[in-house]
Design an enzyme around this catalytic site. Structure first.
Site, PDB file in Angstrom:
ATOM      1  N   GLU A  36      25.806 -20.584  63.061  1.00  0.00           N
ATOM      2  CA  GLU A  36      26.326 -19.700  62.017  1.00  0.00           C
ATOM      3  C   GLU A  36      27.491 -20.303  61.230  1.00  0.00           C
ATOM      4  O   GLU A  36      28.552 -19.692  61.105  1.00  0.00           O
ATOM      5  CB  GLU A  36      26.755 -18.355  62.621  1.00  0.00           C
ATOM      6  N   GLU A  87      19.440 -16.060  68.547  1.00  0.00           N
ATOM      7  CA  GLU A  87      20.137 -14.845  68.990  1.00  0.00           C
ATOM      8  C   GLU A  87      19.282 -13.655  68.576  1.00  0.00           C
ATOM      9  O   GLU A  87      19.029 -13.462  67.386  1.00  0.00           O
ATOM     10  CB  GLU A  87      21.540 -14.727  68.393  1.00  0.00           C
TER      11      GLU A  87
END
Length: 807
Positions: A437, A512
């Site tokens: 991220e 995730e």
């Protein structure tokens, strides 16, 4: 100039014995440390570190704690691993980073708690002069500087990747040596609890000048039919001052140490001083025993270095022979068997001990995950401790091994290289991750260029695996995603189908997934205490429930599966709350490893066990006649629910889903009867009486009396009829008899401000919804260890564990 010897040798299979053990020594340096807090903003309470001119002359250390003659007798005696942050009190703050780190007063806002000094005195006998010595740190959080006998060794900037310093030139053979480490945890590295201190092992390495360095062996296998070809690449360095001639021979043994095959004995190779050579051999294993999730068989690769016929070094590592294939259309295959990734993300803290986990705890946590049905573990977002990978190798768990940052700077490339060299021989590691991220770079040309540099480095040091990147993006194909071999999705599961349609040649994995927020044993939102319902109903805006993502992964072959955020709760990130919340709600289990109800959803569809679970509990005094939302998780074909013997109806169990009933509350017994392929099994929950007796349980009845082994003891309470009381909150006190000590307590309450570490003789913890946990660590005396638990108005309980001699 460094010279390279390339040798490709045929293997010879026969019964043989390995040479005698090597002169190499790899000794733990965990005991006998002294510790004291310093101060990041006050030199007078930081042992004059910032005002003493330490770097004007080599070895200058006078007037500071770096000085070998410094008197540290008043400092605290500790044994590593050590996390000083876990013992600090919680402190409320409006700062987002402090919140993210679990309200522990460490970091730039708390200079009084953010510097830690460590000193270790040890001796080396004169007979070992002439050897090479190094000190190896497996993990220190965070920035640290190291001195040996007052001489500066260097600085390490990573809180997660291990490092090593050669200390040969600074050794004193006729008096004590003093190793000093100054740890600076002022700067956060992540956005979650990271602890502080030397939280992993420290080792003293001793070898000949000519030796195999750390990370100097790389092996991999190729399986054809029942035969495996094992390629072994070995680097030998000469850290001495004169040229040498040595030979290298490679052996493979079975798990019991019996030699199966070895390379031909080569002639001597020239190793110049301050240089090295590399060798490459290929060995054949007939009828190879493959490493798999169900049968994680491990061979050993042994490299022997000889000089004039004398063994001068020997490197032993475990080998798992397996074949991993990742395909855009069919996902992941291990040894030709398709496997859906049923994974979890995990940070590395545990109740009671923070980051300073005894080795046993890593095995404990992996076994808890396997019981749930987990087959893959993502090391989010950092280099894991070596013992975690050892546990995954031994127990059969795949690992997605992740670099801390997406960066091609010299510092972070070096960190990534060290990570790969350290972990590339682990069979559990099936995939690398180059980052997570990175919002400032992941969608632009800078991110693309960084990714290409990192991928090139990964291929340089491990051409047998590939990489992914954890992107919090939907159907976006720019920046990192353009070049990453395997597209990782952090959430955004609603975009996965479209992305696969538009980019069918790129494999997809959920790096995730899910991220349901729940509090064990709680069934209503409590924004004051910071609790959430213990069902699969609440998720942050960016995430989803379990039932929103798992059916998508389960029902599409091209979707490799994914890693749930997270396997366990962890300190910090108390989404969606703030103070008094001090830990997350994301876990399938809480910080102790106690299952939440969502555990049984995943277990239903991730295992072949007969699963039948009712929630909530049935203690609802004062709510008679009011409807209770009852969930049943099961992998049966059909479930019938009964209240006090009366049927509430049958329901068909839809795959990858759950069942629900709305039941008017009456005290008694709520039972479920399931049928599956003609078989019947049942479970029930009952209204209990008041707490009456404590009960202790542990999976370990025998531990090693080595000063390092540990046992996890779970605590619960039962009523007079022997039924577990699910909503008890009694305070429990602990005492230990025998050579052992309590090192931590916890209960899974995300808003508890009780200490995880208590004063000696004053260990205690409240039950949270009926449970708490205590962790004990052994001493070095063989004999019985007895842990006793008492609580006011409760019948006490005890458990006895036998400490045995080290094997």
């Amino acid at each position: 100039m460094k010279r390279t010897a390339l040798l490709i040798l045929a293997a010879v299979t026969f019964a043989a014995s390995l040479p005698a053990q090597t002169p190499r020594k790899h000794a733990l340096l965990d005991e006998g440390w002294k510790f004291h807090l310093g101060h990041a903003a006050d030199a007078s309470t930081d042992f004059n570190f910032t005002i003493a001119n330490l770097f004007s002359k080599t070895g200058k250390a006078t007037g500071t704690a770096i000085d070998p003659t410094f008197d540290d007798q008043s400092w605290t005696s500790i044994t590593l691993p050590h996390d000083w942050a876990v013992a600090l009190p919680f402190e409320n703050s409006d700062n987002a980073d402090v919140l993210g780190h679990g309200y522990k007063p460490v970091g730039g806002l708390y200079p009084r708690n953010s510097i830690g000094w460590y000193r270790k005195a040890f001796t080396i006998v004169p007979a070992d002069s002439g050897k090479r010595f190094s000190v190896q740190f497996d993990g220190v959080f965070r920035d640290c500087q190291v001195w040996m006998n007052g001489f500066y060794l260097g600085r390490n900037e990573s809180g997660y990747v291990g490092f090593e310093y050669d200390i040969t030139d600074y050794i004193r053979f006729t008096q004590e040596n003093v190793l000093v480490v100054r740890v600076d945890a002022s700067q956060y590295e992540g956005w979650f609890y990271e602890g502080a201190g030397i939280y992993r092992h420290v080792w003293l390495n001793e070898s000949e000048s000519v030796h195999i360095p750390s990370g100097g062996v790389f092996f991999h296998s190729k399986v054809t039919g029942g035969e495996a070809t094992v390629s072994v690449h070995t680097t030998v360095v000469n850290d001495g001052l004169k040229d040498e001639w040595v030979s290298v021979q490679t052996y493979i043994t079975d798990r019991n140490g019996k030699v199966i095959t070895k390379s031909e004995e080569e002639g001597s190779s020239f190793v110049p001083a301050q240089a090295g050579i590399r060798s490459h051999v290929e060995l054949t294993l007939k009828n190879a025993h493959l490493w798999s999730l169900e049968d994680p068989y491990l061979y050993k690769v042994v490299n022997v270095v000889r000089q004039n016929g004398r063994v001068i070094d020997q490197d032993r590592q475990r080998l798992g022979v397996r074949t991993v294939v990742i395909d855009a259309a069919t996902g992941l295959s291990l040894n030709g068997k398709r496997i859906k990734i049923q994974g979890v993300n995990c940070h590395q803290d545990h109740a009671g001990v923070g980051l300073a986990q005894p080795d046993y705890l890593h095995y404990y946590r992996i076994r808890r995950l396997q019981e749930l049905g987990v087959n893959a573990y993502r090391t989010s977002h950092h280099a894991p401790t070596p013992e975690l990978l050892d546990a995954c190798d031994s127990l059969g768990m795949l690992v997605l091994d992740e670099a801390r940052l997406l960066s091609s700077s010299r510092e972070y490339q070096d960190q990534f290289r060290r990570l790969i060299e350290r972990d590339r021989n682990h069979p559990s590691v099936f995939l690398w991750s180059i980052g997570n991220e990175e919002g400032y770079a992941q969608t632009n040309s800078i991110g693309k260029r960084i990714a290409l540099s990192m991928l090139a480095l990964q291929r340089q040091y491990d051409s047998t695996r590939t990489s992914t990147y954890a992107a919090d993006l939907g159907n976006v194909f720019t920046g990192v995603n353009e070049v990453i071999p395997i597209r990782g999705f952090n959430y955004r599961e609603k975009h996965v189908v479209a992305y696969h349609r538009d980019h069918p040649g790129q494999p997809i994995v959920g790096t995730e997934m899910g991220s349901t927020v729940t509090t064990r044993g709680i069934y209503a939102i409590d924004s004051v205490k910071g609790y959430l319902p213990d069902q699969d109903i609440t998720a942050p805006w960016w995430a989803s429930t379990a039932e929103a993502w798992w059916p998508l992964a389960a029902e599409n072959d091209w979707f490799m599966g994914g890693f749930v955020w997270t396997g366990f709760d962890y300190r910090g990130e108390p989404t969606p709350f703030q103070w008094p919340n001090i830990s997350s709600h994301f876990g399938i289990m809480d910080v102790c490893g106690f299952p939440k109800n969502i555990y049984y959803y995943y277990q239903s569809w991730w295992t072949n066990k007969d699963v039948l679970h009712i929630s909530p509990h049935w203690n609802w005094k004062g709510r008679e006649g009011r409807n209770i939302d009852v969930w049943v998780n099961s992998n049966a074909d059909q479930v019938e629910l009964f209240l006090n013997g009366k049927s509430l109806g049958k329901k068909a169990m839809v795959r990858n889903r759950h069942l629900q009933w709305s039941v008017p509350y009456r005290a008694g017994t709520l039972a479920a009867v399931a049928t599956k392929q003609g078989r019947t099994f049942r479970t029930q929950v009952q209204t209990t009486d008041a707490p009456y007796a404590l009960e202790l349980s542990t999976e370990r009845t025998t531990v090693l009396a080595d000063g390092r082994d540990a046992a996890v003891v779970d605590v619960l309470v039962k009523d007079k009829r022997g039924r577990e009381v699910p909503d008890a909150g009694n305070l429990v006190r602990f005492s230990v008899q025998g050579d052992a000590r309590v090192i931590g307590v916890g209960n899974g309450d995300p808003s508890s401000h009780e200490p995880d570490q208590c004063a000696p003789g004053a260990w205690q913890r409240s039950l949270f919804n009926g449970k708490c946990q205590v962790i004990i660590q052994t001493g070095k005396t063989v004999g019985a260890i007895r842990l006793e638990a008492t609580g006011e108005g409760l019948r006490p309980a005890a458990v006895t564990i036998q400490a045995t001699a080290e094997k």
